[in-house]
Design a protein around this motif. Structure first.
Motif, PDB file in Angstrom:
ATOM      1  N   ARG A   6       0.829  -1.199   0.000  1.00 21.40           N
ATOM      2  CA  ARG A   6       0.000   0.000   0.000  1.00 21.40           C
ATOM      3  C   ARG A   6       0.865   1.251   0.000  1.00 21.40           C
ATOM      4  NH1 ARG A   6      -5.293  -1.040   3.681  1.00 21.40           N
ATOM      5  NH2 ARG A   6      -5.682  -3.181   3.066  1.00 21.40           N
ATOM      6  N   ALA A  26      -9.899   1.130 -11.282  1.00 18.04           N
ATOM      7  CA  ALA A  26      -9.173   0.197 -10.422  1.00 18.04           C
ATOM      8  C   ALA A  26      -8.212   0.931  -9.495  1.00 18.04           C
ATOM      9  CB  ALA A  26      -8.425  -0.821 -11.282  1.00 18.04           C
ATOM     10  N   VAL A  27      -7.541   1.958 -10.013  1.00 16.71           N
ATOM     11  CA  VAL A  27      -6.638   2.751  -9.181  1.00 16.71           C
ATOM     12  C   VAL A  27      -7.414   3.492  -8.102  1.00 16.71           C
ATOM     13  CG1 VAL A  27      -5.063   4.717  -9.164  1.00 16.71           C
ATOM     14  CG2 VAL A  27      -4.902   3.006 -10.979  1.00 16.71           C
ATOM     15  N   GLU A  29     -10.248   2.754  -6.754  1.00 13.69           N
ATOM     16  CA  GLU A  29     -10.730   1.810  -5.745  1.00 13.69           C
ATOM     17  C   GLU A  29      -9.612   1.393  -4.795  1.00 13.69           C
ATOM     18  OE1 GLU A  29     -12.455  -1.257  -8.130  1.00 13.69           O
ATOM     19  OE2 GLU A  29     -14.390  -0.218  -8.336  1.00 13.69           O
ATOM     20  N   ARG A  30      -8.413   1.157  -5.340  1.00 10.70           N
ATOM     21  CA  ARG A  30      -7.275   0.787  -4.494  1.00 10.70           C
ATOM     22  C   ARG A  30      -6.922   1.909  -3.530  1.00 10.70           C
ATOM     23  NH1 ARG A  30      -3.178  -2.807  -5.499  1.00 10.70           N
ATOM     24  NH2 ARG A  30      -2.345  -1.844  -3.612  1.00 10.70           N
ATOM     25  N   ASP A  34      -7.190   2.044   0.634  1.00  8.75           N
ATOM     26  CA  ASP A  34      -6.034   2.334   1.477  1.00  8.75           C
ATOM     27  C   ASP A  34      -6.232   3.573   2.341  1.00  8.75           C
ATOM     28  OD1 ASP A  34      -4.805   0.141   0.405  1.00  8.75           O
ATOM     29  OD2 ASP A  34      -3.366   1.236  -0.817  1.00  8.75           O
ATOM     30  N   GLN A 231      -6.653  -4.409 -12.558  1.00  8.34           N
ATOM     31  CA  GLN A 231      -6.148  -4.585 -11.202  1.00  8.34           C
ATOM     32  C   GLN A 231      -4.628  -4.756 -11.187  1.00  8.34           C
ATOM     33  OE1 GLN A 231      -8.883  -6.203 -12.477  1.00  8.34           O
ATOM     34  NE2 GLN A 231     -10.278  -4.809 -11.391  1.00  8.34           N
ATOM     35  N   ALA A 234      -3.196  -1.399 -11.736  1.00  6.12           N
ATOM     36  CA  ALA A 234      -3.373  -0.596 -10.521  1.00  6.12           C
ATOM     37  C   ALA A 234      -2.308  -0.933  -9.483  1.00  6.12           C
ATOM     38  CB  ALA A 234      -4.772  -0.814  -9.948  1.00  6.12           C
ATOM     39  N   ASP A 235      -1.946  -2.210  -9.390  1.00  4.35           N
ATOM     40  CA  ASP A 235      -0.891  -2.606  -8.459  1.00  4.35           C
ATOM     41  C   ASP A 235       0.423  -1.895  -8.783  1.00  4.35           C
ATOM     42  OD1 ASP A 235      -2.613  -4.288  -7.129  1.00  4.35           O
ATOM     43  OD2 ASP A 235      -1.890  -6.125  -8.089  1.00  4.35           O
ATOM     44  N   VAL A 238       0.167   1.871  -7.929  1.00  3.01           N
ATOM     45  CA  VAL A 238       0.270   2.135  -6.497  1.00  3.01           C
ATOM     46  C   VAL A 238       1.732   2.134  -6.055  1.00  3.01           C
ATOM     47  CG1 VAL A 238      -0.203   1.148  -4.219  1.00  3.01           C
ATOM     48  CG2 VAL A 238      -2.049   1.380  -5.871  1.00  3.01           C
TER      49      VAL A 238
END
Length: 296
Positions: A6, A26-27, A29-30, A34, A231, A234-235, A238
């Motif tokens: 995170r 997706a970003v 939402e992540r 967090d 997703q 997005a990982d 992040v």
């Protein structure tokens, strides 16, 4: 970035364009998961509804974001974009280039206020895998002449739409690299980078697959033999927004299942050309007096 994957601290404020669908959603939402505040920009179903294809829409988006952010942004993800839609070359250029550069220039003071803000711009591996992109068109885009650039692009006739897409992504990537190292970006602590995805199963890609050119999309080589997901991207994004990216500036991260490496195995890295030596030596000479050196 912490061991849990995170962004290090919750409570930050982030701008995300294209937040209603695909990678942007997706970003968003992540980040919300967090504990961050997200100011989403899109045509509908977000905090700031604006049409980034028009000057008025971009201006209203900037004003609304600055108001919502209260003068400080911890980061921004510019994910809004249009694919190669035939006959819409001018709109593709407007959203993919001006919808990034004008917004970033407009919110730069809020990013600078954070002291260590991160910016991630969505590029594309089309920048290195699409042929017949006029060099002059890219230069015109960077020089602020989108109308003339589109006229150049439309001379490619049946290829105009994919060429417009690639040209817009080339221009925005080069804009980011040029500005990322400038005093009013890196010099005030803003880390700006580009992520260049290959085929990611977003609504944009689904529309391409369902179009008359779907067979061409399906035949596009991807060595890993699978598409990416919002997703997964997005990982990566992040990470690029986290303290792990404090030393990442002006970089282009390609996440495309191996396509670029397959098509251009010797395309990068390349040695510094001799014609670039004078600029390199001048930059090295100026760096200490300009303060562009590390404080060891």
């Amino acid at each position: 970035m912490t061991a849990s994957g995170r962004v290090a601290e919750s409570g930050g404020t982030y701008l995300v364009t294209g937040a209603a669908s695909g990678i942007g959603r997706a970003v968003a939402e992540r980040l919300r998961a967090d504990g961050h505040m997200v100011i989403g920009v899109d045509l509908r179903d977000v905090e700031v509804c604006a049409d980034l294809s028009t000057p008025a829409g971009r201006r209203s988006a900037i004003d609304a974001v600055l108001t919502a952010a209260g003068g400080r942004l911890d980061g921004a993800v510019l994910a809004a974009g249009l694919g190669p839609a035939k006959g819409h070359e001018d709109v593709i250029v407007a959203v993919n280039l001006l919808g990034v550069t004008e917004l970033l220039e407009g919110v730069r003071p809020a990013l600078a206020a954070a002291g260590d803000a991160k910016v991630v711009v969505l590029g594309s591996n089309s920048t290195t895998t699409t042929p017949f992109v006029p060099r002059r068109a890219v230069r015109l885009l960077l020089d602020g002449n989108p109308d003339r650039a589109v006229r150049q692009i439309r001379r490619r006739r049946g290829l105009a739409a994919p060429v417009a897409y690639a040209a817009s992504k080339l221009a925005v990537t080069r804009w980011c690299r040029e500005h990322a190292v400038a005093d009013d970006w890196a010099g005030v602590g803003i880390r700006m980078n580009v992520i260049a995805p290959g085929p990611v199963l977003t609504p944009l890609l689904r529309a391409q697959l369902d179009s008359s050119t779907g067979s061409q999309v399906r035949s596009f080589p991807v060595p890993i033999r699978q598409y990416g997901t919002p997703q997964q991207l997005a990982d990566w994004i992040v990470v690029m927004l986290s303290p792990s990216a404090d030393f990442l500036v002006g970089s282009v991260l390609t996440v495309d299942g191996g396509t670029d490496a397959l098509l251009r195995p010797d395309g990068w890295p390349r040695r510094l050309p001799l014609r670039a030596l004078p600029r390199m030596l001048w930059t090295m000479y100026r760096a200490p007096r300009d303060g562009r050196v590390a404080q060891y």
